[in-house]
Design a protein around this motif. Structure first.
Motif, PDB file in Angstrom:
ATOM      1  N   ARG A 177       0.849  -1.196   0.000  1.00 38.30           N
ATOM      2  CA  ARG A 177       0.000   0.000   0.000  1.00 38.30           C
ATOM      3  C   ARG A 177       0.879   1.238   0.000  1.00 38.30           C
ATOM      4  NH1 ARG A 177      -2.511  -3.884   3.025  1.00 38.30           N
ATOM      5  NH2 ARG A 177      -4.734  -4.226   2.608  1.00 38.30           N
ATOM      6  N   VAL A 178       0.619   2.136  -0.940  1.00 36.77           N
ATOM      7  CA  VAL A 178       1.369   3.387  -1.036  1.00 36.77           C
ATOM      8  C   VAL A 178       0.364   4.536  -0.904  1.00 36.77           C
ATOM      9  CG1 VAL A 178       2.967   4.780  -2.408  1.00 36.77           C
ATOM     10  CG2 VAL A 178       3.028   2.275  -2.583  1.00 36.77           C
ATOM     11  N   SER A 179       0.618   5.413   0.042  1.00 36.10           N
ATOM     12  CA  SER A 179      -0.315   6.513   0.285  1.00 36.10           C
ATOM     13  C   SER A 179       0.450   7.755   0.707  1.00 36.10           C
ATOM     14  CB  SER A 179      -1.331   6.115   1.374  1.00 36.10           C
ATOM     15  OG  SER A 179      -0.666   5.868   2.604  1.00 36.10           O
ATOM     16  N   LYS A 180      -0.297   8.813   0.982  1.00 29.34           N
ATOM     17  CA  LYS A 180       0.297  10.048   1.505  1.00 29.34           C
ATOM     18  C   LYS A 180      -0.444  10.428   2.777  1.00 29.34           C
ATOM     19  CE  LYS A 180       2.145  13.050  -1.203  1.00 29.34           C
ATOM     20  NZ  LYS A 180       2.411  14.141  -2.175  1.00 29.34           N
ATOM     21  N   THR A 181       0.286  11.042   3.695  1.00 28.60           N
ATOM     22  CA  THR A 181      -0.348  11.497   4.927  1.00 28.60           C
ATOM     23  C   THR A 181      -1.386  12.559   4.595  1.00 28.60           C
ATOM     24  OG1 THR A 181       1.429  13.121   5.243  1.00 28.60           O
ATOM     25  CG2 THR A 181       1.668  10.986   6.354  1.00 28.60           C
TER      26      THR A 181
END
Length: 261
Positions: free
Chosen positions: A46-50
């Motif tokens: 999983r790749v996300s941004k804060t």
């Protein structure tokens, strides 16, 4: 005198002023959560941004990243993006004792992490114990196993009750090396419905994890106050380079399902 009384009243009224600080949102940061195991399955990264602190707590998936898994032989595998921020491998099983590297190219930066998959440790049995804390008596699952001697081992348990996750807890063999061990899986029940009772379906996933992964999840437990008072909030140490948050774990795992009688 009257002027002195007015001065005192003015002082006390000024102490009641409400001060609203201007909270600044930090620049968004990349968060990567990857896990591969010794089971034949599709492994997920999983790749996300804060997100800003005042935004809804939802998964802010980052699309368009290039996610590459590099095996112990040097062979590489590019993961397919199946939805925004969710990247998946074809079905395969990892090899215990091997080191895997995850490389993520996102927004022009490369983030890397590596993890060595431990050899598996299997549970012998599961039982349930009644324990009392602060006057509350609850039933807790307990996993029994033989810890391998002269090997540093770390374990992670994910507990689900009736398909609802109730705990994510880690242990180490610092004081139990080579012994027969019983790990009690403590959990916080939000209400009476969450407390274990006869008829509940209990799922326990027991993972053997490497040292860096243990330290990451242990830091999270300290922030949450599990096993003692919470510590000052801080990001747990990631094994990713270049300032990314999150963790990459190559683990072995064993799943147990028990119906509480």
């Amino acid at each position: 005198n009257l002027s002195g009384i007015l001065a005192i009243l003015t002082l006390f009224s000024s102490c009641e002023d409400v001060i609203t600080p201007e909270l600044q949102n930090a620049e968004p940061r990349i968060v990567i959560e990857g896990n591969i195991s010794d089971k034949s399955e599709n492994h997920i990264v999983r790749v996300s941004k804060t997100i800003p602190f005042d935004a809804p707590n939802t998964f802010n998936g980052l699309s368009g990243a290039k996610v590459t898994l590099i095996g112990p032989s040097g062979a590489s595998l590019i993961l397919n993006e199946v939805s925004d921020g969710i990247y998946r491998t074809p079905r395969f099983s990892g090899i215990p004792g091997s080191t895997y590297k995850l490389e993520v190219l996102a927004e022009g930066k490369v983030y890397t992490a590596s993890s060595t998959m431990p050899f598996p440790v299997y549970p012998d049995s599961v039982s349930f114990k009644k324990l009392s804390f602060f006057g509350n008596t609850r039933i807790y699952p307990t996993v029994f196993y033989d810890d391998p001697p002269q090997v540093q081992n770390q374990y992670r348990y994910i507990l689900k009750v009736n398909n609802k996750q109730q705990a994510d807890i880690v242990f180490e063999d610092r004081f139990n090396d080579g012994n027969t061990v019983s790990d009690v899986i403590l959990y916080d029940a939000e209400d009476d419905e969450d407390e274990l009772k006869p008829g509940d379906v209990v799922d326990i996933e027991m993972q053997s994890i490497d040292r860096n992964v243990f330290k990451y999840y242990y830091a999270i437990s300290q922030i949450k106050g599990e096993g003692g008072p919470p510590v000052a909030p801080a990001n747990p140490d990631s094994n990713f380079s270049n300032g990314a948050l999150g963790i990459f774990s190559a683990c072995t795992k064993y799943s147990i399902r028990v119906v509480l009688k």
